[in-house]
Write a protein that holds these residues in place. Sequence first.
Motif, short mmCIF file in Angstrom:
data_model
loop_
_atom_site.label_atom_id
_atom_site.label_comp_id
_atom_site.label_asym_id
_atom_site.label_seq_id
_atom_site.Cartn_x
_atom_site.Cartn_y
_atom_site.Cartn_z
N ARG A 47 0.82 -1.22 0.00
CA ARG A 47 0.00 0.00 0.00
C ARG A 47 0.85 1.27 0.00
NH1 ARG A 47 -5.18 0.57 -1.61
NH2 ARG A 47 -6.43 -1.25 -1.04
N ASP A 48 2.11 1.15 0.44
CA ASP A 48 2.97 2.33 0.42
C ASP A 48 3.67 2.50 -0.93
OD1 ASP A 48 4.79 0.30 0.39
OD2 ASP A 48 5.82 0.92 2.25
N ILE A 102 -2.14 3.92 -7.41
CA ILE A 102 -1.63 3.29 -6.19
C ILE A 102 -1.33 4.34 -5.14
CG2 ILE A 102 0.33 1.96 -5.25
CD1 ILE A 102 0.41 0.48 -7.92
N GLU A 157 -2.89 6.97 -4.65
CA GLU A 157 -4.15 7.49 -4.11
C GLU A 157 -4.90 6.42 -3.31
OE1 GLU A 157 -6.19 8.82 -7.54
OE2 GLU A 157 -4.82 10.49 -7.93
N THR A 158 -4.16 5.35 -2.95
CA THR A 158 -4.75 4.24 -2.18
C THR A 158 -6.04 3.76 -2.84
OG1 THR A 158 -5.99 5.75 -0.73
CG2 THR A 158 -3.78 5.05 0.00
N ALA A 211 -9.16 1.91 -4.07
CA ALA A 211 -10.12 1.14 -3.26
C ALA A 211 -10.87 0.11 -4.09
CB ALA A 211 -11.12 2.09 -2.61
N PRO A 259 -7.13 -4.36 -5.76
CA PRO A 259 -6.66 -4.01 -4.40
C PRO A 259 -7.15 -5.01 -3.34
CG PRO A 259 -8.56 -2.68 -4.96
CD PRO A 259 -8.29 -3.55 -6.17
N ASP A 315 -6.66 -5.41 1.28
CA ASP A 315 -6.45 -4.51 2.42
C ASP A 315 -4.99 -4.09 2.55
OD1 ASP A 315 -9.10 -4.63 3.01
OD2 ASP A 315 -8.88 -6.25 4.48
N GLU A 316 -4.08 -4.98 2.21
CA GLU A 316 -2.66 -4.70 2.46
C GLU A 316 -1.85 -4.45 1.20
OE1 GLU A 316 -1.21 -7.96 4.67
OE2 GLU A 316 -2.39 -7.49 6.48
N SER A 317 -2.38 -4.78 0.00
CA SER A 317 -1.57 -4.65 -1.23
C SER A 317 -2.47 -4.43 -2.44
CB SER A 317 -0.72 -5.90 -1.43
OG SER A 317 -1.55 -7.02 -1.67
#
Length: 527
Positions: free
Chosen positions: A17-18, A60, A62-63, A65, A87, A89-91
């Motif tokens: 996610r980062d 990515i 912009e996280t 969803a 997507p 929750d973690e990746s």
Amino acid sequence: MNERLERAPIGVLEVDRDGTVTAINDAGSELLDVDPEAAAARTINDVFPRSVEDTVPNAIGETIADEQSVEEYYPELDRWLEVSLVPTDESVTLFLRDRTAGRRTERTNDRLRDDLDRIVVLNGLISEILNELIDASTREEIAETICERLGESDIYEFAWFGERELGDDRIAVRAAAGTTGRTLERVTEHLDGPTTVPEERAVETGTPEVIESVGEDPSVPESVRRAAFADGLQSLLAIPLTYGTNVYGAVGVYASDRDAFSERERASFATVGEMAGFAVNATRHRNILLSDTVVELTFEITDAETPLVAVAAEFDVTLSLDGLVPQRDGRPLCYLSVDDEPHRVANALTVEDAVERVRVVADYGDEGSVELTLGEGTPLGRLSTRGATVRSAKYEAGSGRIVIELPPEEDVRRIADAVTRTFDAAVIAKQQRERSTTTAREFRDELRDRLTDHQANALRTAFFADYFESPRESSAEDVADALGITGPTLLYHLRAGQRKLLASFFDPESDKTGVELEESEEVREGN
């Protein structure tokens, strides 16, 4: 990354996610052209190639969803990639598919459709041009027709028509149409200058000249390149106006697109050049036929290297031109009367380089006639290919005399120079004379007086019985039976009558010929 994704036939890329890449399979590293070990632990911005929108890294960052898919072109790879982002929750897992082949096929199809549409428009233009050229009666009409149809079309910016002056190599602008801007001005400036433009090279070689980028091509004069760049012109096609070996001028067509002229377009324009050349040639000859006055030039040829002068001197004979038939390849077909031993003269002519074929037509021992084809590099060849009408030619020991006719509007000096600068020759007489006019009725009455009753009746009966049609509706036997004569007698009367008809049209000495024929036929027809 699990084993199933590792072996997947499509590219797979896993990203935290980062934005840190945690894994990439072999198919993915091949598509992105990266080392899979070096890609791990690097950011998506470092691993993934740039596109115009940078949709994938931005999504990515912009996280993301929801699952989404994007197809973009990546210049670094020269590939189109379809990227599906899934997507968790973690990746985020990226699935990569190469869509380059499909995109290129689509672009090719689009280009082919555009080319087809362009060809349809071009074929319509050319069809209009060819139809109008058939009806064109002057060179001005020919020039305006071609320029207006091409220069004012949607696919070209402008066109101009340049014609070579009679007996000269310089080109004069006759017409132009479309948005000429400054380009035509600069082209015109170079027509008489030391540097040549593509249109002049097309005239010199007789083949089309294509410039795919006018602003960058070093063969185009610099001032023309600058003007074309300022006018937004990129492509140029120069089309020579040809008839046989004659090149009468050129048409320059300019377009705003780079590489605007495909091979198919060039082939289509070659047909236009040939038809326009034929039309120009026809109008030049028509000007002579319809002019009330003509300029008559008499040349004296003393060049011993020319074949007819050389043979006349070698055998001390007189060669008289009975007729000349211009050929499209620039080699005139000539018929000569010979006043002594025609076979000996024919044999001598066959070894001359400028004579391409010789045949004895008639040999009466002390006189006869020969048929020969002369090369363009002879006085008669040069004159006939430059639009002059050769009225007579006579060669005796040491020299020859050629008489030609030109319409009064032509530049006489230039055609004279075309002969005198190449051969030992001089213009010894020049006169402008009025032509006598003969009405159709006068022509028929004069011809009727020449025909005997037998000849007139034979021709009239054969004509109305459709003997001259193809296929014939009546045979020679049918016509002979109708007249109550034998077949050989009918054919004799038909040939004699046709000879007089053709002599009236083709023979400048037709008055004399008619009298001689009548005197020789009176005895035969009286039997």
